[in-house]
Motif scaffolding. Sequence first.
Motif, PDB file in Angstrom:
ATOM      1  N   THR A 251      -5.544  33.081   8.957  1.00  0.00           N
ATOM      2  CA  THR A 251      -6.529  33.911   9.652  1.00  0.00           C
ATOM      3  C   THR A 251      -7.742  34.159   8.768  1.00  0.00           C
ATOM      4  O   THR A 251      -7.731  33.846   7.575  1.00  0.00           O
ATOM      5  N   THR A 252      -8.778  34.708   9.366  1.00  0.00           N
ATOM      6  CA  THR A 252      -9.918  35.200   8.606  1.00  0.00           C
ATOM      7  C   THR A 252      -9.963  36.707   8.824  1.00  0.00           C
ATOM      8  O   THR A 252      -9.919  37.172   9.959  1.00  0.00           O
TER       9      THR A 252
ATOM     10  N   PRO B  99      -7.120  40.661  12.169  1.00  0.00           N
ATOM     11  CA  PRO B  99      -7.321  39.299  11.682  1.00  0.00           C
ATOM     12  C   PRO B  99      -7.594  38.339  12.846  1.00  0.00           C
ATOM     13  O   PRO B  99      -6.984  38.468  13.893  1.00  0.00           O
ATOM     14  N   SER B 100      -8.519  37.396  12.659  1.00  0.00           N
ATOM     15  CA  SER B 100      -8.728  36.403  13.718  1.00  0.00           C
ATOM     16  C   SER B 100      -8.145  35.061  13.268  1.00  0.00           C
ATOM     17  O   SER B 100      -8.375  34.614  12.141  1.00  0.00           O
ATOM     18  N   TRP B 101      -7.395  34.447  14.177  1.00  0.00           N
ATOM     19  CA  TRP B 101      -6.662  33.220  13.862  1.00  0.00           C
ATOM     20  C   TRP B 101      -7.628  32.051  13.678  1.00  0.00           C
ATOM     21  O   TRP B 101      -8.419  31.749  14.568  1.00  0.00           O
ATOM     22  N   THR B 102      -7.581  31.423  12.510  1.00  0.00           N
ATOM     23  CA  THR B 102      -8.480  30.294  12.293  1.00  0.00           C
ATOM     24  C   THR B 102      -7.722  29.058  11.809  1.00  0.00           C
ATOM     25  O   THR B 102      -8.304  28.140  11.234  1.00  0.00           O
TER      26      THR B 102
ATOM     27  N   ARG C  35     -10.998  24.939   3.432  1.00  0.00           N
ATOM     28  CA  ARG C  35     -12.046  25.561   2.638  1.00  0.00           C
ATOM     29  C   ARG C  35     -11.754  25.424   1.141  1.00  0.00           C
ATOM     30  O   ARG C  35     -12.662  25.230   0.339  1.00  0.00           O
ATOM     31  N   MET C  36     -10.465  25.504   0.805  1.00  0.00           N
ATOM     32  CA  MET C  36     -10.086  25.389  -0.612  1.00  0.00           C
ATOM     33  C   MET C  36     -10.507  24.055  -1.203  1.00  0.00           C
ATOM     34  O   MET C  36     -10.867  23.966  -2.368  1.00  0.00           O
ATOM     35  N   PHE C  37     -10.464  22.997  -0.354  1.00  0.00           N
ATOM     36  CA  PHE C  37     -10.828  21.663  -0.853  1.00  0.00           C
ATOM     37  C   PHE C  37     -12.313  21.576  -1.194  1.00  0.00           C
ATOM     38  O   PHE C  37     -12.701  20.874  -2.116  1.00  0.00           O
TER      39      PHE C  37
END
Lengths: 316, 294
Positions: free
Chosen positions: A58-59, A66-69, A76-78
């Motif tokens: 989530t974000t 929390p919104s499910w993403t 994003r980590m990459f």
Amino acid sequence: MASQTLAPGAAHRPRLRMLSKRHRPEMLAGYLFILPTVLLFLVFVGYPIVRSVYLGFTTWSGFGSPSWTGFHNYHRMFDDTVARQAFRNTLVFAAVTTVLQTVLPLLVAVLVNATWRRFGIAARTLLFIPGVVSFVVSGVIWKLVLDPNLGLLNKLLDGIGLDSLTHSWLGESSTALPAIMVVSLWQALGLNMLIFFAGLQGIDPTLYEAAEVDGAGAWPQFRYVTVPGLRLVTGIVISLNLINGFKAFDLIYVMTQGGPNHASEVLGTRLYGLAFGTTSGAVPQFGYASAMSVVVLLLCTAAVVVQILLNRRAAR
Amino acid sequence: MSTSVQARPRPTTAEPGAARRRKRPVARLVTAVVLGVVCVVIAFPLIWMVLTSLRPSNDVFTGGLWPKHVSFDAYREVWSSTDFPSHFLASLWITVATVVLVLLFASLSGYAFAQLSFPFKNVIYLLLLTTLMMPATALILPLYLQLKKFGLLDSQLGLVVLYVSGSAPFAMFLMRAFFETLPRELAQAARIDGASEFQVFWRVILPLTRPGLATVTIFQFLATWNEFLYANTVLRDPGKLTLQPVLFAIVGQYSTNWPVLTAGLVMSVVPVIAVYVWMQRQFVAGMTLGAVKN
């Protein structure tokens, strides 16, 4: 401290017999006695882990819900250079500290074993002391030792005419993480040595005598009797050190807080900064930090699985 | 590998190679010299910390390693003109409360898993043991949210709850090893005499596992006293802080007053060294038992 060698409990009695009248009080007592531990586990270990996994998808900044993403955080980590750096540092830190903190304690344990008994006991007691002081205390001491201007290390180097070797140890990107590795070794040496020591006591002395009779010197004895005899213990030490390396936080946070310029940033310090280090007015990123928690968790789980597999092989 | 856990730990002086020790005095001398050097290198930062704390404040960075004259000014200053004593007491009560609760919960559950039979015992046991591999780093955020939900943020009680739930399973694992060494007939005999299940545990079995209780006590004391991550996250009000986060926070404040800083460090280590020296044998037994049991 964890052990991954779990023998299942006492022999199973047939379930049906347990349901008989005579065993009912014992069953009830069993459940009552484990109740506090189990409840605390469910509320403060089990549920948080599940929630962490969920939040990783989530974000969320802590406000609203929390919104499910989905896998967004992991993608994003990459692309996130700081996260990549933290991941790389985590692997390097865990690998290097594991090698150092396995090989050197083993050698020291063998040395302690081969010297006068009284001296060995004294040495063991002293070497263990860095392991009982807290990460904060050892981190702060070493911060002072490594201080560029007034620190003990640079003063010593100056004193013996090696002033060309002085560094601003924790302030330079190339030396910050290696310096922390040394401190980690300083802390872990005593404990790992004790574990090896317990293992050395389990080696059958007649093996050494037989090797002696065959004319084997100290090195072949170490190589062909001590090392194989410690296989199981070595596996335990390796996995413990790997886990400690993957989840590293305290020492690094105290000494450099991941700096300079993320040079000593690991997953632990990074996720802590994302979640709580909002002094700069940034919005807390609970979702992204949770995804990093999950990565740390997976790394630690992998270390345990490797240990269990090694154990099975050693047991054969 | 020795698998038996003895109720009274052997003196941990190893015997392997005892036969070889009688020979080769030269080799032994070399070994002792190498080991001596290792010991000096390891001890040096700690010795330096103590020496720095004994300097008078006008002699901080002058001269060599040894203070020109020993002074306890720094200790006096820490004790009388800072909040050190109150943080010290906060650490102490939190640690004692944690140790007591962990002892209670871990011996109850350790006993149940070692000596009682009930359905799904092994599954529950293994589930609890997964706690041992849960990295605190990965748990800190959800735990923080959990405490927030219960209104236990910024509360020392909340910190104790976290400590107990995180440590009870490992302590249970240690205690179970001690309870396993006792024959089941003891409990059976007491039951036949009409004792209730709790009386059996409290009056008959528990007194026989003193070494186990001592091991858990020392281990838990050190772990709780030294804990930094949770303490630094859960507690916000400066008045409630335990020692470790305080020591971390004052580094910047005393960056030019090393005697006071190191005096604080030394005083924070005193209880730890005291406990370690006092119960060293149990501690070594416990630490290695946790790691070397198969």
